[in-house]
Each structure stands twice: as C-alpha cells, then as structure tokens.
Design an enzyme around this catalytic site. Structure first.
Site, PDB file in Angstrom:
ATOM      1  N   CYS A 107      10.280  58.500  56.629  1.00 19.06           N
ATOM      2  CA  CYS A 107      11.149  58.528  57.812  1.00 19.06           C
ATOM      3  C   CYS A 107      12.187  57.417  57.879  1.00 19.06           C
ATOM      4  CB  CYS A 107      10.281  58.459  59.072  1.00 19.06           C
ATOM      5  SG  CYS A 107       9.127  59.817  59.200  1.00 19.06           S
TER       6      CYS A 107
HETATM    7  N1  LIG Z   1       5.283  61.892  57.306  1.00 19.26           N
HETATM    8  C1  LIG Z   1       5.532  61.471  58.503  1.00 19.26           C
HETATM    9  O1  LIG Z   1       4.920  60.517  58.950  1.00 19.26           O
HETATM   10  C2  LIG Z   1       6.562  62.140  59.406  1.00 19.26           C
HETATM   11  C3  LIG Z   1       6.630  61.741  60.737  1.00 19.26           C
HETATM   12  C4  LIG Z   1       7.528  62.362  61.588  1.00 19.26           C
HETATM   13  C5  LIG Z   1       8.365  63.355  61.102  1.00 19.26           C
HETATM   14  N2  LIG Z   1       8.319  63.721  59.782  1.00 19.26           N
HETATM   15  C6  LIG Z   1       9.210  64.800  59.356  1.00 19.26           C
HETATM   16  O2  LIG Z   1       8.460  65.988  59.172  1.00 19.26           O
HETATM   17  C7  LIG Z   1       9.016  66.752  58.102  1.00 19.26           C
HETATM   18  C8  LIG Z   1       7.943  67.036  57.058  1.00 19.26           C
HETATM   19  O3  LIG Z   1       7.507  65.785  56.547  1.00 19.26           O
HETATM   20  P1  LIG Z   1       6.117  65.605  55.832  1.00 19.26           P
HETATM   21  O4  LIG Z   1       5.883  64.122  55.785  1.00 19.26           O
HETATM   22  O5  LIG Z   1       5.073  66.467  56.426  1.00 19.26           O
HETATM   23  O6  LIG Z   1       6.488  66.136  54.358  1.00 19.26           O
HETATM   24  P2  LIG Z   1       5.472  66.574  53.197  1.00 19.26           P
HETATM   25  O7  LIG Z   1       6.238  66.449  51.933  1.00 19.26           O
HETATM   26  O8  LIG Z   1       4.182  65.835  53.348  1.00 19.26           O
HETATM   27  O9  LIG Z   1       5.180  68.097  53.504  1.00 19.26           O
HETATM   28  C9  LIG Z   1       6.116  69.094  53.397  1.00 19.26           C
HETATM   29  C10 LIG Z   1       5.426  70.352  52.885  1.00 19.26           C
HETATM   30  O10 LIG Z   1       6.369  71.402  52.894  1.00 19.26           O
HETATM   31  C11 LIG Z   1       6.166  72.182  51.736  1.00 19.26           C
HETATM   32  N3  LIG Z   1       7.387  72.925  51.495  1.00 19.26           N
HETATM   33  C12 LIG Z   1       8.519  72.553  50.874  1.00 19.26           C
HETATM   34  N4  LIG Z   1       9.427  73.533  50.891  1.00 19.26           N
HETATM   35  C13 LIG Z   1       8.864  74.574  51.540  1.00 19.26           C
HETATM   36  C14 LIG Z   1       9.300  75.874  51.887  1.00 19.26           C
HETATM   37  N5  LIG Z   1      10.526  76.284  51.573  1.00 19.26           N
HETATM   38  N6  LIG Z   1       8.428  76.670  52.524  1.00 19.26           N
HETATM   39  C15 LIG Z   1       7.194  76.240  52.843  1.00 19.26           C
HETATM   40  N7  LIG Z   1       6.729  75.029  52.564  1.00 19.26           N
HETATM   41  C16 LIG Z   1       7.557  74.187  51.925  1.00 19.26           C
HETATM   42  C17 LIG Z   1       5.800  71.185  50.665  1.00 19.26           C
HETATM   43  O11 LIG Z   1       5.106  71.803  49.595  1.00 19.26           O
HETATM   44  C18 LIG Z   1       4.905  70.238  51.464  1.00 19.26           C
HETATM   45  O12 LIG Z   1       3.548  70.650  51.435  1.00 19.26           O
HETATM   46  C19 LIG Z   1      10.201  65.960  57.595  1.00 19.26           C
HETATM   47  O13 LIG Z   1      11.356  66.395  58.232  1.00 19.26           O
HETATM   48  C20 LIG Z   1       9.889  64.547  58.040  1.00 19.26           C
HETATM   49  O14 LIG Z   1      11.053  63.774  58.211  1.00 19.26           O
HETATM   50  C21 LIG Z   1       7.419  63.134  58.926  1.00 19.26           C
END
Ligand SMILES: NC(=O)c1ccc[n+]([C@@H]2O[C@H](COP(=O)([O-])OP(=O)(O)OC[C@H]3O[C@@H](n4cnc5c(N)ncnc54)[C@H](O)[C@@H]3O)[C@@H](O)[C@H]2O)c1
Length: 437
Positions: free
Chosen positions: A270
């Site tokens: 983030c």
């Molecule tokens: N990690 C955090 O602490 C956090 C906190 C707040 C917000 N976010 C936001 O949440 C969102 C996701 O982050 P995350 O940390 O969970 O990422 P992540 O990489 O852990 O998870 C994303 C998942 O999406 C899957 N994916 C990718 N393309 C895809 C598609 N086309 N269809 C279906 N699945 C797909 C990936 O395989 C993965 O499992 C981002 O926008 C991030 O900025 C993350």
C-alpha cells in the site's frame, strides 16, 4: 426474493474475486456471518490449496480455511462463469504500479469485463481494490452498462476500501470500520446493507469518489509522516541524537501528535504504491502533488542512506563493502508477517551485492525467496541464526524488527550491527559495535 431481502435474510451468495491478503479474510468474514461464499482467483495453486482446506496466509490462523470447508457454504473456483451464481461480487484484485509509477488497472479492467459477461439483474458489485477517485465510475461502470442493464435499477455498483492491517492483533476485517460509497443512492444503500451484515461498523459516504479518495488520504498520510521521521532520523543522526528516543519523548504528549517510526525504506502493497495513484490522476486536472512527491523522494532515498552508513562503518574498521560478508535480518517489510512485497530488504540486498558484498538473509517467517514482480527469484534461503553464524559475518544489518529475534544475542555475537529499526536500543553492552542507520 429481491436482493435486499436476500441480504437481510443472509441467503445472498457472496462472491469475492482475488483471494489474497484482502480477499481471503473478507470471504471468511461473510462466511462467519452465515452467508454462502464463492471465492474466485486466477491462481490455480491458491484454488487447489483452498479446496484442500489449506490456508496460505499464516497470519490468518491455520484453521481458517479448513473451518469454512467443514462448515459448508464455501466454494472456490477459477471458473468465472460461476460469477452468475453470486448475488454480491466484491473485487479484491491487485492495483500495482507500472514501470513509470503509473497506475496499472489491468486487473480491475479484466475483472470488470469478466463480471459483465454474466451480469444479471439483482447483482451488487463492489470494488475494494485501492485506486484513484472515479475508477469505479470511469473504469468499472462502462463495462457493466455495456450489457444494457441499468446501474441503480437492475444492478448496483459501489466502492468500499479495504483497510486490512495484516498481522495486527488489535483489528480484523470484522472490527475495522468500513467506508461505503455508491455510484448512485440505491447502490450505496444496498452495499451498506450488505456490509452491515458482516462488519461491526459501516460508514456510508455520499459517493464512490469520496470512499476512493478517503482510502488514498489514509495511505498518503502514512507515507508523508514516515518520510518526515525518516528525514528527522537523518538530521538528528548527524547531530548524534537518537531519533527513537525523541519520538518516544514526543509521543508522551496526549494530543496532537501521532508516533511514526523511521526505517530502511517503505514496504508493503500500500504505502509505497497508493500515493502515486493520486499523483497520476492529479495531472489530469492540472495539479501537482508536492507533498506526495517529496515524501516519495525521501522514503526512496532511505535504502541508499543505510548502505552509505554501512560502508562508512566497514571503512572505519579497515574494510570495504566489496568482499565483505553481510547478513540481513528480516526480509518481510514489517515485523511478524511473511509478506515481502516491496520490502526494502530486497533493495538493500541488491545494492550490497552490486557493490561486491556476499549477502545472506535470515527471516523466521520467510524460509526462502520466491518470484517477485521486480526482483524475480533471488534463489536465497534463510540461514540459521546462531552465535557462530552471527559472528561469522563482517556486518549484520537489521532491516525488520521481528519479535522472534533475540537482540541481546545479535549484539553479543555480531562484529558490527547496522540497526535501521531502533531494535537494539534497549540492549546493554557492546554499544560501540552498533551503528543506528
Ligand atoms: N495487503 C493489504 O494490506 C491491503 C490493505 C488495503 C488495501 N489493499 C488493496 O487491496 C487490493 C488487493 O491487495 P492484496 O494485498 O489482497 O493483493 P494480493 O496480491 O494478496 O491478492 C490479489 C489476488 O488476486 C488474484 N488475482 C489477480 N488477478 C486476478 C483476476 N483477474 N481475477 C481474479 N483474481 C485475480 C491474485 O492471484 C491474488 O490471489 C489492492 O488494491 C491493494 O492495494 C491491500
């Protein structure tokens, strides 16, 4: 039954797209609330693991997935035609940056197109991925209305930012208040109703744009304040004043001050990324984001600052970085998690290796490196941490202050310690072997 009735009776099927750090705990929160859930992901390894009841995210607890599997109402698939089975679809796919720090919305675009293929009346779609204001309206909505269905009437669309803090013992998906903003009034109301069934506190805002911008403000606030303490670290360090003691002193003020801590650089999905979403979007309205750029500049400089401190300390001992052996403690970007995304430890390893050092790492949460977007797979394995191994390196560089580390042991045995986290401050003895960086 219409969608509102299905939500109120918890008979609505909740689909979550992207089962990572955000999506998996969200899916579990709705499952705990009694909903039937379907998880969607493009990664076949994740789907296989989940179907076996395995949880690949340590910090969520061993039994999270097996419990859901045992209870039923739980399904995961890579077959996106099944999106038609879900009444509510929550999008949690990555929103990274491209090479030139521009937003990469390709995952969101692809997901919106996937949803449009099976979109039907009575579905609620919510984007949770962090992004710039108007993404829901300008990127997701057009792909959904192409179907001929009307938003706010046939289907509903909203934005609700995820505020996950992986590894935190104090907050979970259920207890972190949830902002919700609809594309229109009906969409906002129905999304608030859905989250209200699974999350303790839901805060409606007037639009999707307010919710999108609020999430960016939260993360920009962190990035800017971390840059501020990193700058203080450099300045106070030059004056021989301990920045960590200064912060501890300042935070005794009961109002108007919140403590942030310096480190070797920004990490995680983030804080190093999200601010640039606004920077990019701001140009469209002829604005520059000077605080964000300045914070980025200072935070990006930190790994080099640490390397410079390390080379000066080695130099004072008649050594050069070239040919020295260096142990980096901590590969994860923050304490007590196994998440290495954007971790500054990788940049430190790269910079030191480029200078000719032989670099190893230890991380109790990361037994081996794996492929990363920027660095590929370094092919490294965590080395054992013993008095003998510690004393074998020319320098030990503390990059992450995991609780599992015994700092007294590190200080007792390492020849030279470079501490970027204030981890050794309470350790007594051998202070002349420690350099704060
Ligand atoms: N990690 C955090 O602490 C956090 C906190 C707040 C917000 N976010 C936001 O949440 C969102 C996701 O982050 P995350 O940390 O969970 O990422 P992540 O990489 O852990 O998870 C994303 C998942 O999406 C899957 N994916 C990718 N393309 C895809 C598609 N086309 N269809 C279906 N699945 C797909 C990936 O395989 C993965 O499992 C981002 O926008 C991030 O900025 C993350």
């Amino acid at each position: 039954m219409n969608l509102s009735e299905k939500i109120a009776s918890r008979s609505a099927v909740v689909g979550v797209i992207g089962l990572g750090y955000v999506g998996l705990p969200l899916l579990a929160a709705f499952h705990r609330a009694g909903f039937s859930v379907i998880g969607f992901d493009v990664d076949p390894k994740k789907i296989t693991a989940l179907r076996k009841g395995e949880n690949y995210l340590q910090h969520l607890g061993q039994t999270l997935v097996s419990d859901m599997l045992a209870a039923g109402r739980f399904d995961v698939t890579a077959d996106f035609a099944r999106l038609a089975d879900a009444d509510a679809i929550l999008i949690c796919v990555p929103t990274p940056l491209g090479k030139h720090l521009e937003p990469d919305l390709s995952y969101v675009e692809r997901t919106a197109s996937d949803i449009s293929k099976t979109l039907r009346p009575g579905q609620l779609i919510v984007l949770e991925s962090t992004t710039y204001p108007r993404t829901t309206r300008d990127i997701v909505l057009p792909r959904l209305v192409e179907t001929g269905l009307k938003c706010g009437q046939d289907f509903f669309l909203a934005f609700s930012p995820e505020r996950e803090n992986p590894g935190s013992k104090d907050f979970s998906t259920t207890t972190i208040p949830k902002l919700v903003g609809g594309i229109d009034r009906a969409s906002g109301e129905i999304a608030v109703a859905l989250y209200g069934q699974a999350i303790d506190k839901v805060i409606p805002v007037s639009s999707a744009e307010v919710a999108e911008a609020a999430k960016l403000l939260e993360n920009i606030y962190r990035a800017v304040n971390i840059a501020l303490v990193n700058e203080m670290k450099v300045v106070l360090g030059a004056m021989d004043i301990d920045v960590w003691e200064v912060i501890d002193a300042a935070k005794t003020k009961p109002f108007g001050f919140q403590a942030f801590y310096p480190g070797p650089g920004l990490g995680g999905h983030c804080i190093p990324i999200d601010p640039y979403y606004l920077t990019w979007k701001a140009r469209e309205v002829g604005m520059t984001t000077r605080f964000i750029e300045l914070a980025g500049e200072i935070n990006h400089r930190m790994p080099q600052y640490v390397v410079d401190k390390l080379s000066l300390a080695l130099n004072a001992r008649g050594k050069s970085v070239n040919g020295s052996s260096i142990l980096v403690l901590g590969l994860a970007y923050k304490p007590d998690v196994d998440d290495v995304r954007e971790s500054p430890s990788f940049e430190l390893i790269e910079k030191l290796s480029d200078l000719g050092a032989k670099v190893d790492y230890n991380d109790p949460h990361v037994p081996a490196t794996h492929r990363m977007r920027k660095y590929g797979d370094l092919g490294m394995k965590s080395v054992a941490l013993t008095p003998e191994s510690l004393s074998g390196y020319d320098a030990v560089l503390i990059s992450t202050n995991h609780k599992a580390y015994d700092w007294q042991q590190v200080v007792d045995h390492a020849k030279l310690i470079i501490d970027t986290r204030g981890a050794t401050r309470k350790v007594t003895g051998r202070r002349d072997h420690i350099v704060m960086a």
